[in-house]
Design a protein around this motif. Structure first.
Motif, short mmCIF file in Angstrom:
data_model
loop_
_atom_site.label_atom_id
_atom_site.label_comp_id
_atom_site.label_asym_id
_atom_site.label_seq_id
_atom_site.Cartn_x
_atom_site.Cartn_y
_atom_site.Cartn_z
N MET A 30 0.83 -1.20 0.00
CA MET A 30 0.00 0.00 0.00
C MET A 30 0.87 1.25 0.00
SD MET A 30 -3.24 -0.26 -0.36
CE MET A 30 -4.00 1.19 0.36
N TRP A 31 1.94 1.24 0.77
CA TRP A 31 2.85 2.41 0.79
C TRP A 31 3.40 2.64 -0.62
CZ3 TRP A 31 4.65 6.08 4.30
CH2 TRP A 31 5.72 6.85 3.85
N ILE A 83 -5.82 14.00 -1.89
CA ILE A 83 -4.74 14.26 -0.94
C ILE A 83 -5.04 13.60 0.40
CG2 ILE A 83 -3.59 16.08 0.40
CD1 ILE A 83 -3.80 17.87 -2.04
N ASP A 84 -6.31 13.61 0.81
CA ASP A 84 -6.69 12.94 2.05
C ASP A 84 -6.43 11.44 1.95
OD1 ASP A 84 -8.24 12.94 4.72
OD2 ASP A 84 -9.35 11.48 3.52
N LEU A 85 -6.75 10.87 0.78
CA LEU A 85 -6.50 9.44 0.57
C LEU A 85 -5.00 9.15 0.65
CD1 LEU A 85 -7.33 6.58 -0.24
CD2 LEU A 85 -7.32 7.32 -2.63
N LEU A 86 -4.18 10.01 0.03
CA LEU A 86 -2.73 9.82 0.09
C LEU A 86 -2.22 9.84 1.52
CD1 LEU A 86 -1.08 11.85 -2.83
CD2 LEU A 86 -1.31 9.37 -2.59
N LYS A 87 -2.76 10.75 2.33
CA LYS A 87 -2.33 10.82 3.73
C LYS A 87 -2.67 9.52 4.46
CE LYS A 87 -2.74 15.85 4.30
NZ LYS A 87 -3.48 16.94 4.99
N CYS A 88 -3.82 8.93 4.10
CA CYS A 88 -4.21 7.66 4.74
C CYS A 88 -3.31 6.51 4.30
CB CYS A 88 -5.67 7.33 4.39
SG CYS A 88 -6.89 8.48 5.06
N ILE A 89 -2.84 6.58 3.06
CA ILE A 89 -1.97 5.52 2.54
C ILE A 89 -0.54 5.69 3.05
CG2 ILE A 89 -0.99 4.46 0.47
CD1 ILE A 89 -3.46 5.36 -1.06
N LEU A 90 -0.05 6.93 3.02
CA LEU A 90 1.34 7.18 3.39
C LEU A 90 1.49 7.45 4.88
CD1 LEU A 90 2.40 9.32 0.30
CD2 LEU A 90 2.72 6.87 0.69
N GLN A 91 0.87 6.61 5.67
CA GLN A 91 1.05 6.64 7.11
C GLN A 91 2.35 5.92 7.45
OE1 GLN A 91 -0.47 7.75 9.86
NE2 GLN A 91 -2.18 8.81 8.89
N VAL A 92 3.22 6.60 8.18
CA VAL A 92 4.51 5.99 8.52
C VAL A 92 4.31 4.74 9.36
CG1 VAL A 92 6.66 6.35 9.77
CG2 VAL A 92 5.73 8.19 8.36
N ASN A 93 3.35 4.77 10.28
CA ASN A 93 3.04 3.60 11.09
C ASN A 93 2.15 2.66 10.27
OD1 ASN A 93 2.11 1.69 12.91
ND2 ASN A 93 1.77 3.17 14.56
N PRO A 94 2.65 1.47 9.91
CA PRO A 94 1.86 0.56 9.07
C PRO A 94 0.56 0.10 9.72
CG PRO A 94 3.81 -0.54 9.95
CD PRO A 94 3.97 0.91 10.25
N GLN A 95 0.50 0.14 11.05
CA GLN A 95 -0.73 -0.25 11.75
C GLN A 95 -1.85 0.77 11.52
OE1 GLN A 95 -0.92 -3.25 13.17
NE2 GLN A 95 1.21 -3.51 12.48
N ARG A 96 -1.48 2.00 11.18
CA ARG A 96 -2.48 3.04 10.93
C ARG A 96 -2.74 3.23 9.43
NH1 ARG A 96 -0.20 7.78 15.00
NH2 ARG A 96 -0.36 6.58 16.96
N ARG A 97 -1.99 2.55 8.61
CA ARG A 97 -2.12 2.69 7.16
C ARG A 97 -3.42 2.08 6.68
NH1 ARG A 97 3.13 0.58 5.06
NH2 ARG A 97 3.86 2.30 6.37
N ILE A 98 -4.08 2.76 5.77
CA ILE A 98 -5.34 2.29 5.23
C ILE A 98 -5.14 0.98 4.47
CG2 ILE A 98 -5.18 3.50 3.02
CD1 ILE A 98 -8.15 4.23 3.32
N THR A 99 -6.12 0.07 4.55
CA THR A 99 -6.04 -1.20 3.83
C THR A 99 -6.67 -1.06 2.45
OG1 THR A 99 -8.18 -2.01 4.61
CG2 THR A 99 -6.25 -2.41 6.05
N GLU A 150 3.51 17.80 10.20
CA GLU A 150 4.89 17.31 10.23
C GLU A 150 4.89 15.86 10.70
OE1 GLU A 150 8.78 19.67 11.16
OE2 GLU A 150 7.91 18.99 13.04
N PHE A 151 5.65 15.02 9.99
CA PHE A 151 5.75 13.60 10.32
C PHE A 151 7.18 13.29 10.72
CE2 PHE A 151 2.56 14.17 7.06
CZ PHE A 151 1.48 13.43 7.53
N SER A 152 7.33 12.37 11.63
CA SER A 152 8.65 11.89 12.01
C SER A 152 8.71 10.39 11.79
CB SER A 152 8.94 12.19 13.49
OG SER A 152 10.15 11.55 13.88
N LEU A 153 9.79 9.94 11.17
CA LEU A 153 9.94 8.50 10.93
C LEU A 153 10.04 7.72 12.24
CD1 LEU A 153 12.54 8.45 8.01
CD2 LEU A 153 10.13 7.81 7.89
N PHE A 154 10.36 8.41 13.33
CA PHE A 154 10.59 7.69 14.58
C PHE A 154 9.53 7.97 15.63
CE2 PHE A 154 14.64 8.43 12.51
CZ PHE A 154 15.10 7.13 12.38
N SER A 155 8.40 8.59 15.22
CA SER A 155 7.34 8.88 16.20
C SER A 155 6.35 7.74 16.26
CB SER A 155 6.63 10.17 15.80
OG SER A 155 6.04 10.04 14.53
#
Length: 328
Positions: A208-209, A246-262, A323-328
Motif C-alpha cells: 500500500m505504501w 490528498i486525504d487518501l494519500l495521507k491515509c496511505i502514506l502513514q509511517v506507522n503501518p498499523q495506521r495505514r489504510i487497507t 509534520e511527520f517523524s519516521l521515529f514517532s
C-alpha cells in the motif's frame, strides 16, 4: 527447422532474433519484436502459429529466477486476473539455460506513459481509475496472503488506455506474507516503505505504501522523485476531488503501518466511491484546470528524519501544516 529453439538445443536468450521460433507446451511462438530487456533477459512480442493471438514472452536467462517467478505466479492462480487487474499468464516452458513465461500482451507502463507525457500533470480521472483498480488488485492479493513486494511505475501497465484499464505485472519477487522476515531487502528505494528501511516486522501493507508513492508520482507528474532539491513545490487546481485525493494519500502514506489504510478501506474512500463529492472532471475539462483562479500550493520539505507538508489556498490565504517523524 534450424530456426526452431527446442528443449534439447543449447541457446542463450541474447542469441534470439526476430523471426526465431520458441516451442512451448501449448504451441509454437514466433518472435515478432523485442519489447525490452534487463538483467533477467528479454521480453518478446510473439505470435502463436495457427492463432491470431499476440503474447508477451518473458525470456529469463537465470533458470532459478525463472522458476521462482513461475512459482510466484502459481500463488495467484486462484484469482481472476481480469476481475482483479492482474497480469495473465498462459504457460511456462523451459529449454536448456532459458525459462519462458508466456503472458498476455499489454500496452505501456506508467513509467513510459509519464515519459511520453513529458511528466505533465495527470488528470484525476486517470488517477482515480488507476487507484481503484490497484486497490482491487491488492485486496485480492491480501485475501490469499500474498505480497507483491515490487510495486513501482514500470510494474503497472495499461491494458487498454482508451477505457483506462490497468494491470499489475511482474510477480518475480512476490511471496506469501508469512514469509516476510525482518530485514528483508525488498522494494526499490523511492517506493520503499519506512518499516522496510527501519528493519521492522513486515506485512502486506508495504504494498500500500508503494502504491501510494506511485499515485503521488502519477498525479504530481513524478516531480517529487525527480526533483534535484529536497524542497518540492506543486501547484494544483483547488477542488473537492483533489482535496479528497490528498486525504487518501495521507491515509496511505502513514509511517506507522498499523495506521495505514487497507485496500478494502481505500475502496470505500470518498475519492473512489464519489460519495459527497462533485463528479470527477473529464479529461477534456482537465486540460483547462490550470486556468482557474482557485489554486492550492503544496510544499513538501524533508530534514533529517522529519517530513513537513504545507498547504496554502492562494485565493483565501488559508494555510495548513503537518509534520511527520519516521521515529514517532
Amino acid at each position: 527447422m534450424d530456426k526452431y529453439i527446442k528443449g534439447n538445443k543449447k541457446t542463450e536468450a541474447l542469441e534470439l532474433m526476430v523471426g526465431h521460433y520458441l516451442v512451448g507446451n501449448q504451441g509454437i511462438y514466433k518472435v515478432q519484436e523485442f519489447l525490452g530487456e534487463g538483467g533477467f533477459g528479454k521480453v518478446a512480442r510473439c505470435t502463436k502459429l495457427g492463432s491470431p493471438e499476440i503474447y508477451a514472452i518473458k525470456i529469463i536467462t537465470n533458470v532459478q529466477e525463472g522458476k521462482e517467478e513461475f512459482e510466484s505466479m502459481k500463488l495467484i492462480q486462484v484469482l481472476d486476473p481480469d476481475e482483479n487487474h492482474l497480469m495473465k499468464m498462459y504457460e511456462c516452458f523451459s529449454f536448456q539455460n532459458v525459462i519462458c513465461l508466456v503472458y498476455e500482451i499489454l500496452e505501456e507502463s506508467l513509467e513510459d506513459f509519464l515519459i511520453k507525457n513529458e511528466c505533465k500533470a495527470t488528470p484525476l480521472t486517470y488517477v482515480r481509475a488507476l487507484a481503484q483498480q490497484m486497490f482491487q488488485a491488492l485486496k485480492a492479493l491480501k485475501s490469499i496472503g500474498v505480497v507483491h513486494c515490487d510495486i513501482k511505475l514500470d510494474n503497472i501497465m495499461f491494458a487498454d488506455k482508451k477505457s483506462l484499464k490497468f494491470k499489475l505485472i511482474d510477480f518475480g519477487l512476490a511471496v506469501e506474507s508469512k514469509e516476510l522476515p525482518i530485514g528483508t531487502d525488498i522494494q526499490v528505494t523511492r517506493f520503499r516503505a519506512p518499516e522496510v528501511i527501519l528493519g521492522l516486522p513486515l506485512d502486506e501493507s508495504v504494498d500500500m505504501w508503494a502504491l501510494g508513492m506511485v499515485l503521488a508520482c502519477v498525479y504530481f507528474a513524478d516531480v517529487l522523485n525527480r526533483a534535484k532539491n529536497k524542497d518540492t513545490f506543486f501547484t494544483r487546481d483547488n477542488g473537492d476531488w483533489r482535496l479528497s485525493f490528498i486525504d487518501l494519500l495521507k491515509c496511505i502514506l502513514q509511517v506507522n503501518p498499523q495506521r495505514r489504510i487497507t485496500p478494502s478501506q481505500a475502496l470505500e474512500h470518498d475519492f473512489i466511491t464519489m460519495n459527497s463529492l462533485m463528479p470527477v472532471p473529464s479529461p477534456d475539462k482537465c486540460r483547462g484546470l490550470c486556468e482557474r483562479e482557485t489554486q492550492l500550493n503544496i510544499l513538501i520539505t524533508s530534514r533529517d528524519e522529519l517530513i513537513s507538508i504545507y498547504c496554502t489556498d492562494q485565493k483565501f490565504g488559508h494555510t495548513s501544516f503537518k509534520e511527520f517523524s519516521l521515529f514517532s
